[in-house]
Design a protein around this motif. Structure first.
Motif, PDB file in Angstrom:
ATOM      1  N   GLU A  63     122.912  -2.418  35.019  1.00 34.77           N
ATOM      2  CA  GLU A  63     121.539  -2.207  34.569  1.00 34.77           C
ATOM      3  C   GLU A  63     121.081  -0.763  34.720  1.00 34.77           C
ATOM      4  OE1 GLU A  63     119.337  -4.154  33.069  1.00 34.77           O
ATOM      5  OE2 GLU A  63     120.680  -5.877  32.943  1.00 34.77           O
ATOM      6  N   SER A  64     121.775   0.024  35.540  1.00 36.30           N
ATOM      7  CA  SER A  64     121.394   1.420  35.718  1.00 36.30           C
ATOM      8  C   SER A  64     122.003   2.337  34.661  1.00 36.30           C
ATOM      9  CB  SER A  64     121.807   1.917  37.107  1.00 36.30           C
ATOM     10  OG  SER A  64     123.230   1.953  37.228  1.00 36.30           O
ATOM     11  N   SER A  65     122.902   1.787  33.832  1.00 37.45           N
ATOM     12  CA  SER A  65     123.553   2.598  32.813  1.00 37.45           C
ATOM     13  C   SER A  65     122.618   2.812  31.618  1.00 37.45           C
ATOM     14  CB  SER A  65     124.838   1.918  32.327  1.00 37.45           C
ATOM     15  OG  SER A  65     125.361   2.584  31.197  1.00 37.45           O
ATOM     16  N   PRO A  66     122.613   4.005  31.020  1.00 36.90           N
ATOM     17  CA  PRO A  66     121.804   4.230  29.816  1.00 36.90           C
ATOM     18  C   PRO A  66     122.226   3.342  28.652  1.00 36.90           C
ATOM     19  CG  PRO A  66     122.493   6.322  30.777  1.00 36.90           C
ATOM     20  CD  PRO A  66     123.267   5.245  31.482  1.00 36.90           C
ATOM     21  N   ILE A  67     123.491   2.891  28.650  1.00 35.17           N
ATOM     22  CA  ILE A  67     123.965   2.033  27.556  1.00 35.17           C
ATOM     23  C   ILE A  67     124.202   0.606  28.059  1.00 35.17           C
ATOM     24  CG2 ILE A  67     124.897   3.885  26.130  1.00 35.17           C
ATOM     25  CD1 ILE A  67     127.695   3.164  27.220  1.00 35.17           C
ATOM     26  N   VAL A  68     123.300   0.150  28.914  1.00 32.77           N
ATOM     27  CA  VAL A  68     123.388  -1.224  29.396  1.00 32.77           C
ATOM     28  C   VAL A  68     123.240  -2.197  28.231  1.00 32.77           C
ATOM     29  CG1 VAL A  68     120.906  -1.355  29.894  1.00 32.77           C
ATOM     30  CG2 VAL A  68     122.502  -2.854  31.116  1.00 32.77           C
ATOM     31  N   LYS A  69     123.887  -3.319  28.332  1.00 31.33           N
ATOM     32  CA  LYS A  69     123.790  -4.366  27.318  1.00 31.33           C
ATOM     33  C   LYS A  69     122.330  -4.693  27.039  1.00 31.33           C
ATOM     34  CE  LYS A  69     125.589  -9.023  26.399  1.00 31.33           C
ATOM     35  NZ  LYS A  69     126.423 -10.126  26.966  1.00 31.33           N
TER      36      LYS A  69
ATOM     37  N   LYS B 156     139.420  16.763  22.141  1.00 30.12           N
ATOM     38  CA  LYS B 156     138.631  15.563  22.446  1.00 30.12           C
ATOM     39  C   LYS B 156     137.955  15.018  21.181  1.00 30.12           C
ATOM     40  CE  LYS B 156     138.877  15.800  27.068  1.00 30.12           C
ATOM     41  NZ  LYS B 156     139.431  14.732  27.940  1.00 30.12           N
ATOM     42  N   TYR B 157     137.822  13.718  21.153  1.00 23.95           N
ATOM     43  CA  TYR B 157     137.014  13.049  20.143  1.00 23.95           C
ATOM     44  C   TYR B 157     135.621  12.870  20.738  1.00 23.95           C
ATOM     45  CZ  TYR B 157     141.439  12.243  17.825  1.00 23.95           C
ATOM     46  OH  TYR B 157     142.646  12.428  17.206  1.00 23.95           O
ATOM     47  N   VAL B 158     134.603  13.281  19.987  1.00 24.17           N
ATOM     48  CA  VAL B 158     133.237  13.293  20.506  1.00 24.17           C
ATOM     49  C   VAL B 158     132.360  12.389  19.650  1.00 24.17           C
ATOM     50  CG1 VAL B 158     131.282  14.729  21.171  1.00 24.17           C
ATOM     51  CG2 VAL B 158     133.605  15.679  21.241  1.00 24.17           C
ATOM     52  N   MET B 159     131.723  11.438  20.288  1.00 27.09           N
ATOM     53  CA  MET B 159     130.840  10.476  19.621  1.00 27.09           C
ATOM     54  C   MET B 159     129.388  10.768  19.983  1.00 27.09           C
ATOM     55  SD  MET B 159     130.568   6.320  20.176  1.00 27.09           S
ATOM     56  CE  MET B 159     132.230   5.960  19.610  1.00 27.09           C
ATOM     57  N   TRP B 160     128.553  10.827  18.962  1.00 30.80           N
ATOM     58  CA  TRP B 160     127.100  10.936  19.152  1.00 30.80           C
ATOM     59  C   TRP B 160     126.439   9.691  18.570  1.00 30.80           C
ATOM     60  CZ3 TRP B 160     123.790  15.288  20.560  1.00 30.80           C
ATOM     61  CH2 TRP B 160     124.504  16.384  21.061  1.00 30.80           C
ATOM     62  N   PHE B 161     125.297   9.296  19.142  1.00 28.57           N
ATOM     63  CA  PHE B 161     124.548   8.148  18.614  1.00 28.57           C
ATOM     64  C   PHE B 161     123.094   8.236  19.058  1.00 28.57           C
ATOM     65  CE2 PHE B 161     126.950   7.065  22.427  1.00 28.57           C
ATOM     66  CZ  PHE B 161     125.977   6.601  23.307  1.00 28.57           C
ATOM     67  N   HIS B 162     122.240   7.574  18.319  1.00 27.53           N
ATOM     68  CA  HIS B 162     120.826   7.437  18.672  1.00 27.53           C
ATOM     69  C   HIS B 162     120.719   6.340  19.721  1.00 27.53           C
ATOM     70  CE1 HIS B 162     116.829   5.358  17.393  1.00 27.53           C
ATOM     71  NE2 HIS B 162     116.638   6.093  18.472  1.00 27.53           N
ATOM     72  N   LEU B 163     120.043   6.638  20.829  1.00 28.96           N
ATOM     73  CA  LEU B 163     119.965   5.705  21.960  1.00 28.96           C
ATOM     74  C   LEU B 163     118.522   5.470  22.380  1.00 28.96           C
ATOM     75  CD1 LEU B 163     121.415   4.087  24.249  1.00 28.96           C
ATOM     76  CD2 LEU B 163     121.360   6.208  25.584  1.00 28.96           C
ATOM     77  N   GLU B 164     118.188   4.206  22.553  1.00 25.35           N
ATOM     78  CA  GLU B 164     116.901   3.823  23.120  1.00 25.35           C
ATOM     79  C   GLU B 164     117.153   2.945  24.352  1.00 25.35           C
ATOM     80  OE1 GLU B 164     114.134   4.976  22.127  1.00 25.35           O
ATOM     81  OE2 GLU B 164     114.542   5.696  20.100  1.00 25.35           O
TER      82      GLU B 164
ATOM     83  N   GLY C 293     111.646  -0.207  23.492  1.00 26.77           N
ATOM     84  CA  GLY C 293     111.378  -0.041  22.080  1.00 26.77           C
ATOM     85  C   GLY C 293     112.035   1.214  21.555  1.00 26.77           C
ATOM     86  N   TYR C 294     111.264   2.010  20.788  1.00 25.12           N
ATOM     87  CA  TYR C 294     111.793   3.258  20.239  1.00 25.12           C
ATOM     88  C   TYR C 294     111.117   4.477  20.866  1.00 25.12           C
ATOM     89  CZ  TYR C 294     114.707   1.045  16.714  1.00 25.12           C
ATOM     90  OH  TYR C 294     115.699   0.331  16.077  1.00 25.12           O
ATOM     91  N   ALA C 295     110.626   4.337  22.091  1.00 30.71           N
ATOM     92  CA  ALA C 295     109.913   5.434  22.740  1.00 30.71           C
ATOM     93  C   ALA C 295     110.852   6.468  23.350  1.00 30.71           C
ATOM     94  CB  ALA C 295     108.989   4.883  23.829  1.00 30.71           C
ATOM     95  N   GLY C 296     112.097   6.080  23.641  1.00 32.37           N
ATOM     96  CA  GLY C 296     113.027   6.990  24.308  1.00 32.37           C
ATOM     97  C   GLY C 296     113.496   8.110  23.418  1.00 32.37           C
ATOM     98  N   ALA C 297     113.926   7.757  22.189  1.00 26.44           N
ATOM     99  CA  ALA C 297     114.372   8.731  21.183  1.00 26.44           C
ATOM    100  C   ALA C 297     115.375   9.718  21.769  1.00 26.44           C
ATOM    101  CB  ALA C 297     113.177   9.465  20.586  1.00 26.44           C
ATOM    102  N   LYS C 298     116.463   9.191  22.318  1.00 23.67           N
ATOM    103  CA  LYS C 298     117.479  10.018  22.960  1.00 23.67           C
ATOM    104  C   LYS C 298     118.756  10.106  22.127  1.00 23.67           C
ATOM    105  CE  LYS C 298     115.971   9.147  27.715  1.00 23.67           C
ATOM    106  NZ  LYS C 298     116.410   8.742  29.069  1.00 23.67           N
ATOM    107  N   SER C 299     119.608  11.045  22.520  1.00 24.36           N
ATOM    108  CA  SER C 299     120.928  11.183  21.921  1.00 24.36           C
ATOM    109  C   SER C 299     121.975  10.872  22.977  1.00 24.36           C
ATOM    110  CB  SER C 299     121.142  12.608  21.398  1.00 24.36           C
ATOM    111  OG  SER C 299     120.241  12.903  20.363  1.00 24.36           O
TER     112      SER C 299
END
Length: 376
Positions: free
Chosen positions: A103-109, A126-134, A139-145
């Motif tokens: 639950e402390s992970s930014p990409i928690v289930k 390296k292979y580098v992956m970017w994605f939009h993360l909330e 909701g959509y208040a985080g607007a992070k990468s």
């Protein structure tokens, strides 16, 4: 944010990625936009909001793994990867980036993880992956990468960071108004595709200067000189930012600029033809589809000239019930490109379909016409 198709949902057994597999799938030799697209296991490809990476003679398609029902719009599995030699037939390579049970992970289930794109850095290998993360439940208040890296194209990818980009940096085309006071009404943020005033009047750029700029719908672009760019909807979706990445592609460098201020451009897909840069985008209308948008520039730093809706013919005002996610150069045919779009079905997320169509040009104007079936 996503779009919804207005056609009835088709309850097809092959949609479920956890059951109904067959030993083999029929060989495809054409694109059939909007239809079920089986992988090598006979299961509808599950790579929504995706992007493409070519390595040698193999293409890798990365996208959001959706599950059934409305809950499937959240990240319950992760980023799926597929490989192909011909773009028609795809092999399931598994989950490249898995969500976490911590639950402390930014990409928690249960978080929102959208529009993953992968690029290869020749300097680091390296292979580098970017994605939009909330963050989960916000909701959509985080607007992070989110940024993740791997030594292998198919993964597993390891999360490196989850932040807003360009904290403490002004864009190349900053205005004096941005360095002034932020109105009280702007401090809590806004949602949707509208604002009570112009984004510069609200000083959304200055509001987010210290903590980083908002980054929602996004894409990556690697130029001919090896420099990479992060293109994202910012300032409460009102303005598009184009940001140069660091040499290792794992962060924004602080060198960025703002474009289409107040135009609410979403779903940016950048490509380059004959020395010019092009963007295909959509407007901001929640889940509902809208007319596509396009633009051209002689430099990635602009000025950008907005063009017409690239979609023509019946259903062009809904972009054929799709939203742009990527533009792919046609293999072996320089100067030709494939529009990759998603037809969203938020009521049953796993039933999302793929709209791939050829792009032709009338001068600088990209043109996309509907085809029931086609080959490149």
């Amino acid at each position: 944010m996503k779009r919804v198709a207005i056609y009835p949902l088709l309850l097809i057994f092959a949609l479920c990625g956890c059951k109904g597999k067959t030993d083999t799938a029929s060989v495809e030799n054409a694109f059939k936009p909007g239809e079920i697209w089986p992988d090598n296991n006979g299961v509808h490809i599950n790579a929504h909001g995706g992007g493409m990476l070519q390595q040698g003679d193999t293409y890798y398609w990365f996208g959001e793994h959706k599950t059934e029902g409305e809950a499937g719009n959240r990240a319950l599995v992760g980023v799926h990867c597929y490989s192909s030699k011909d773009l028609y037939n795809w092999k399931d390579e598994g989950i490249a980036l898995s969500v976490s049970e911590d639950e402390s992970s930014p990409i928690v289930k249960g978080c929102i993880l959208e529009r993953p794109k992968v690029i290869f850095n020749k300097k680091t290998g390296k292979y580098v992956m970017w994605f939009h993360l909330e963050p989960k439940g916000a909701g959509y208040a985080g607007a992070k990468s989110g940024v993740a890296v791997s030594d292998k194209v198919t993964g597993p990818y390891t999360l490196l960071s989850a932040d807003r980009p360009n904290a403490g940096f002004w864009p190349k085309n900053v205005l004096e108004i941005h360095k002034g006071k932020v109105p009280e009404e702007a401090k809590n943020g806004f949602g949707g595709g509208d604002l009570p005033a112009h984004p510069d009047t609200l000083n959304l750029l200055g509001r987010d200067f210290e903590n980083g700029q908002m980054a929602r719908d996004m894409n990556l672009f690697v130029d001919d000189d090896g420099k990479a760019y992060h293109i994202y909807a910012s300032e409460d979706n009102s303005t598009l930012h184009i940001s140069e990445l660091t040499d290792d592609y794992t962060a924004c460098s602080g060198n960025y600029a703002r474009f289409f201020v107040g135009r609410f451009m979403e779903a940016p897909a950048m490509f380059k033809k004959d020395g010019k840069y092009y963007l295909i985008m959509s407007g901001c209308t929640g889940w509902a589809p809208n007319p596509g948008r396009s633009a051209v520039a002689s430099s990635i730093w602009g000025p950008w000239e907005e063009l017409a809706n690239p979609f023509v013919g019946a259903d062009s005002e809904t972009s054929f019930h799709s939203q742009s996610t990527y533009v792919l150069p046609v293999p072996g045919k320089p100067g030709q490109f494939i529009y990759m779009g998603d037809r969203w079905t938020p009521q049953n997320a796993i039933d999302g379909r793929y709209i791939w169509l050829p792009i032709r040009f009338e001068g600088d104007q990209p043109v996309i016409e509907w085809k029931d079936s086609w080959k490149y």
